[in-house]
Design an enzyme around this catalytic site. Structure first.
Site, PDB file in Angstrom:
ATOM      1  N   HIS A  80       0.832  -1.212   0.000  1.00  0.00           N
ATOM      2  CA  HIS A  80       0.000   0.000   0.000  1.00  0.00           C
ATOM      3  C   HIS A  80       0.861   1.254   0.000  1.00  0.00           C
ATOM      4  CE1 HIS A  80      -3.200   2.832   1.026  1.00  0.00           C
ATOM      5  NE2 HIS A  80      -2.360   3.332   1.931  1.00  0.00           N
ATOM      6  N   GLU A  81       1.830   1.301   0.899  1.00  0.00           N
ATOM      7  CA  GLU A  81       2.638   2.513   1.077  1.00  0.00           C
ATOM      8  C   GLU A  81       3.378   2.904  -0.197  1.00  0.00           C
ATOM      9  OE1 GLU A  81       3.654   4.470   4.118  1.00  0.00           O
ATOM     10  OE2 GLU A  81       1.599   3.846   4.573  1.00  0.00           O
ATOM     11  N   SER A  82       3.924   1.931  -0.906  1.00  0.00           N
ATOM     12  CA  SER A  82       4.783   2.218  -2.067  1.00  0.00           C
ATOM     13  C   SER A  82       4.097   1.950  -3.401  1.00  0.00           C
ATOM     14  CB  SER A  82       6.050   1.366  -1.993  1.00  0.00           C
ATOM     15  OG  SER A  82       5.720  -0.006  -2.166  1.00  0.00           O
ATOM     16  N   ILE A 120       8.228   2.087   2.824  1.00  0.00           N
ATOM     17  CA  ILE A 120       7.229   2.452   3.816  1.00  0.00           C
ATOM     18  C   ILE A 120       6.979   3.958   3.825  1.00  0.00           C
ATOM     19  CG2 ILE A 120       8.522   2.909   5.968  1.00  0.00           C
ATOM     20  CD1 ILE A 120       6.716   0.657   7.224  1.00  0.00           C
TER      21      ILE A 120
END
Length: 231
Positions: A80-82, A120
């Protein structure tokens, strides 16, 4: 990641160059490729595996199931973060200048910006400073090294995961060891923005996206979900 205090690195995780624990769990290269089929070359499996080996407490404690659950949670969160390991730098350039917290003992280096970088999406001046101190680097003066040096990018992601609680009672690593569930890792990573926001549609979309990635990683690693999933 949301603004929060920075906890000191845990003594049990040092030194960063320690040998890999014989008990550590790592997904195979094929599993990594299957989970991140569109990842950019910057995020190589070799770089990921090396950073894991240099973080001896990560995915190395508890039962085999707990180790796999922690790995699945980490992979789900970084997906999700990247943007599934496609983003070296935060996409929203209009936000790049917003991550400077000024206060006692806190400042920003001239000409530097502390927007999200790496798996992250490390953010804020004080987090770059703390991560650099843990890694023996000056990331406060050169935050973009996280987006230029793949080894450092992976190291900062695992540093945050294993040591930083954000607004949560404990880090994502500690939460998984304690059986607090995947939702507790979201609180540690982005709790201010995404947790306790009620039924806001955009927030729910982000939370559900994290959960979907975690479900995929858990299925791939053949491990039960660690609940609760929501934060």
């Amino acid at each position: 990641m949301a603004a929060a205090g920075v906890a000191p690195a845990l003594a049990l995780l040092a030194p960063w160059a320690a040998a890999q624990s014989s008990a550590q769990f790592l997904p195979s290269p094929a599993q990594f490729d299957q989970l991140f089929p569109e990842r950019i070359a910057f995020y190589s499996y070799e770089g990921f595996a090396q950073a894991v080996r240099q973080t001896p407490a990560f995915a190395a404690r508890g039962s085999e199931q707990q180790k796999r659950q922690e790995m699945a949670a980490f992979l789900g969160q970084i997906a999700h973060e990247s943007d599934q390991l496609k983003a070296q730098r935060e996409y929203r350039r209009e936000n790049w200048g917003l991550y400077c917290r000024q206060g006692p003992g806190e400042s920003c280096a001239p000409g530097q910006q502390y927007y999200g970088r790496g798996p992250i999406q490390l953010s804020w001046n004080y987090q770059y400073k703390a991560a650099g101190e843990a890694l023996g680097l000056d990331l406060w003066a050169d935050p973009d090294r996280v987006a230029r040096d793949a080894t450092v990018a992976w190291q900062t992601a695992l540093w945050y995961w294993t040591t930083q609680p954000g607004v949560a009672p404990q880090s994502a690593h500690e939460a998984m060891l304690a059986g607090k569930g995947f939702g507790a890792t979201t609180r540690a990573i982005n709790g201010v923005i995404e947790c306790d926001q009620g039924a806001d549609p955009n927030t729910l979309r982000k939370l559900n996206r994290r959960i979907d990635f975690y479900r995929r990683a858990s299925s791939l690693l053949e491990v039960p979900l660690s609940e609760p999933l929501g934060c």
